[in-house]
Motif scaffolding. Structure first.
Motif, PDB file in Angstrom:
ATOM      1  N   SER A 161      32.465  34.204  -8.565  1.00  0.00           N
ATOM      2  CA  SER A 161      31.713  34.336  -7.313  1.00  0.00           C
ATOM      3  C   SER A 161      30.640  33.270  -7.164  1.00  0.00           C
ATOM      4  CB  SER A 161      31.092  35.730  -7.225  1.00  0.00           C
ATOM      5  OG  SER A 161      30.228  35.971  -8.316  1.00  0.00           O
ATOM      6  N   TYR A 162      29.902  32.973  -8.236  1.00  0.00           N
ATOM      7  CA  TYR A 162      28.844  31.979  -8.110  1.00  0.00           C
ATOM      8  C   TYR A 162      29.403  30.558  -8.077  1.00  0.00           C
ATOM      9  CZ  TYR A 162      25.981  36.029  -9.208  1.00  0.00           C
ATOM     10  OH  TYR A 162      25.405  37.270  -9.188  1.00  0.00           O
ATOM     11  N   PHE A 165      28.345  35.351   2.481  1.00  0.00           N
ATOM     12  CA  PHE A 165      28.770  35.450   1.077  1.00  0.00           C
ATOM     13  C   PHE A 165      28.351  36.792   0.489  1.00  0.00           C
ATOM     14  CE2 PHE A 165      27.603  35.258  -3.387  1.00  0.00           C
ATOM     15  CZ  PHE A 165      28.747  34.755  -3.995  1.00  0.00           C
ATOM     16  N   TYR A 206      36.201  33.584   1.496  1.00  0.00           N
ATOM     17  CA  TYR A 206      35.445  34.805   1.779  1.00  0.00           C
ATOM     18  C   TYR A 206      36.342  36.044   1.621  1.00  0.00           C
ATOM     19  CZ  TYR A 206      31.329  32.373   3.678  1.00  0.00           C
ATOM     20  OH  TYR A 206      30.189  31.605   3.835  1.00  0.00           O
ATOM     21  N   PHE A 245      30.416  39.968  -0.965  1.00  0.00           N
ATOM     22  CA  PHE A 245      30.148  40.344  -2.355  1.00  0.00           C
ATOM     23  C   PHE A 245      29.796  41.826  -2.452  1.00  0.00           C
ATOM     24  CE2 PHE A 245      27.688  40.868  -6.178  1.00  0.00           C
ATOM     25  CZ  PHE A 245      28.164  39.941  -7.081  1.00  0.00           C
ATOM     26  N   TYR A 260      33.155  37.770 -13.297  1.00  0.00           N
ATOM     27  CA  TYR A 260      32.774  37.734 -11.881  1.00  0.00           C
ATOM     28  C   TYR A 260      31.682  36.703 -11.571  1.00  0.00           C
ATOM     29  CZ  TYR A 260      28.211  40.088 -11.799  1.00  0.00           C
ATOM     30  OH  TYR A 260      26.886  40.384 -11.939  1.00  0.00           O
ATOM     31  N   MET A 316      35.952  41.457  -5.382  1.00  0.00           N
ATOM     32  CA  MET A 316      34.819  42.333  -5.657  1.00  0.00           C
ATOM     33  C   MET A 316      35.145  43.795  -5.386  1.00  0.00           C
ATOM     34  SD  MET A 316      32.926  40.098  -6.922  1.00  0.00           S
ATOM     35  CE  MET A 316      31.676  41.277  -7.412  1.00  0.00           C
ATOM     36  N   LEU A 354      37.075  36.601  -2.077  1.00  0.00           N
ATOM     37  CA  LEU A 354      35.893  37.170  -2.724  1.00  0.00           C
ATOM     38  C   LEU A 354      35.784  38.657  -2.442  1.00  0.00           C
ATOM     39  CD1 LEU A 354      33.120  36.809  -4.201  1.00  0.00           C
ATOM     40  CD2 LEU A 354      32.141  36.372  -1.935  1.00  0.00           C
TER      41      LEU A 354
END
Length: 431
Positions: free
Chosen positions: A128-129, A151, A24, A155, A124, A31, A27
């Motif tokens: 991320s996915y 999440f 987390y 993001f 990304y 981002m 991420l």
């Protein structure tokens, strides 16, 4: 060929935040770096000699690569594991960005800009996915809403909320071009923070690209048997299309037509996503105790349609008399967008034995929004102007609410945390 993710142990609820805390955090940092450019890249490229129309095309090319990468992220996780997919996403972001900044921009080459920035679009979504797929295939059902809420909190906190704040701090000191280089360093740091400590369940599985063909055939078969998962893909595409389109044309509406400063525009954008990240968490938690589907219909689709119209009329009427009202319209829009958060929990429930396929379709929708939003601008802005584009987005939000009504999830039961009894449908199971 049956394509499912290898079974992963369910995480006890008490371990949920701690188990993926580094992912987390990574991420979030990734981002933030990705979001630094959002508020000013479009005007910056116009200042370097590109036309506003070309910039819309550039963002569309970026979105097409993002859509493909988002679609295949779930399938590739099925074959190679989330760790490998996230690593590929990090490389797809860094390498094209080096060429974009070091070669394409200084050369003022439209072809190189399209190629390098387009390829970077794959970065990304894979990163991320890939992480999102790991979460939905690992976290227990009764905690999934808050897991995906967290999440999306990370993001959208980075892209572009904190990213825009970082840009405001860096731009006066380093200028627009150097700030892009600094953002690249942030992406690299966040990517490494998330990838290196991934648990063993996320490491690469033995697989081959030859498995993609059978997986795609299985995807088509699953859509035929459960059309709701295809509708979920479309709804997800609508969810973010407007936000990706706004960053292309709204800066010129704010700074050109309304005569506001770039700082006001960036702050407007920050408020949209600051509101969104707060309500991502709140809606994620609340949706575990109410209906996922009804939340999407009323709070997401219908709410976003109404608040989207306000993004045009409130600034037009109050830009020079009440910036508080202008910023308020941004906050309401960000709040209603959070109504789509339960879609990340609803979609896998449609295919409980094929969650990888469900997530690949959901990710395809998310990635498609990156090109659909700018492409609408590219096609219609010259004909209908800013007001017309806003109305098109509002109509799409309404359409997504109607489509969600036809998504009928199965009647689910889930183990109680302390016994083998099942929980009634009113306790967080989608209606």
């Amino acid at each position: 060929m049956q394509t499912t993710f290898p079974a992963a142990p369910l995480l006890p609820a008490s371990r949920l935040p701690r188990s993926f805390s580094l992912q987390y955090a990574g991420l979030l940092v990734f981002m933030i770096g990705d979001g630094v450019e959002v508020g000013y890249l479009s005007p910056f490229l116009v200042q370097t000699g590109q036309t506003e129309h070309f910039v819309a095309l550039l963002f569309t090319a970026y979105g097409l690569f993002a859509a493909l990468a988002a679609w295949f992220s779930g399938l590739l996780c099925d074959i190679f594991g989330s760790r490998a997919v996230m690593t590929a996403g990090l490389l797809f972001w860094i390498v094209p960005q080096l060429l974009f900044l070091g070669v394409a921009i200084p050369a003022h080459s439209s072809a190189l800009l399209l190629l390098t920035y387009g390829l970077r679009g794959a970065g990304y979504p894979l990163f991320s996915y890939g992480l999102l797929t790991l979460l939905v295939t690992t976290i227990r059902q009764d905690r999934l809403g808050r897991a995906v809420g967290l999440f999306w909190f990370c993001f959208t906190c980075g892209l572009p909320t904190v990213g825009s704040i970082v840009a405001q701090l860096l731009l006066p000191v380093y200028g627009q071009y150097i700030t892009l280089w600094i953002a690249l360093l942030g992406v690299g740091a966040g990517g490494l923070l998330a990838v290196l400590p991934l648990p063993t369940t996320a490491r690469a599985e033995k697989g081959s690209l030859k498995d993609i063909g059978p997986t795609l055939r299985e995807t088509v078969r699953q859509i035929r048997h459960n059309p709701g998962v295809g509708l979920a893909c479309i709804v997800r595409a609508v969810n973010s299309s407007a936000t990706h389109g706004l960053i292309v044309f709204m800066p010129f509406f704010f700074m050109g037509r309304l005569g506001l400063s770039q700082d006001v525009w960036i702050r407007f954008l920050e408020i949209i996503f600051a509101s969104n990240i707060v309500f991502n968490l709140l809606i994620g938690f609340a949706s575990d105790y109410v209906s996922w589907r009804q939340t999407i219909i009323w709070f997401g689709g219908i709410g976003s349609a109404v608040s989207c119209v306000g993004l045009y009329w409130v600034p037009l009427l109050y830009a020079h008399s009440s910036l508080l009202a202008v910023y308020g319209s941004a906050a309401v829009f960000g709040m209603t967008l959070a109504g789509y958060v339960p879609l990340s929990a609803l979609t896998p429930s449609l295919l409980p034995d094929h969650k990888g396929i469900a997530m690949s379709l959901l990710n395809l929708g998310a990635g498609s929004s990156v090109w659909i939003g700018p492409f609408i601008v590219y096609l219609f802005e010259r004909a209908v102007g800013t007001q017309g584009i806003i109305l098109i987005y509002a109509a799409l939000f309404l359409a997504s609410a109607i489509l969600t009504f036809f998504i009928t999830p199965p009647s689910l039961t889930r183990p109680d945390r302390t016994s083998s009894q099942t929980l009634p449908q009113s306790e967080g199971v989608p209606s």
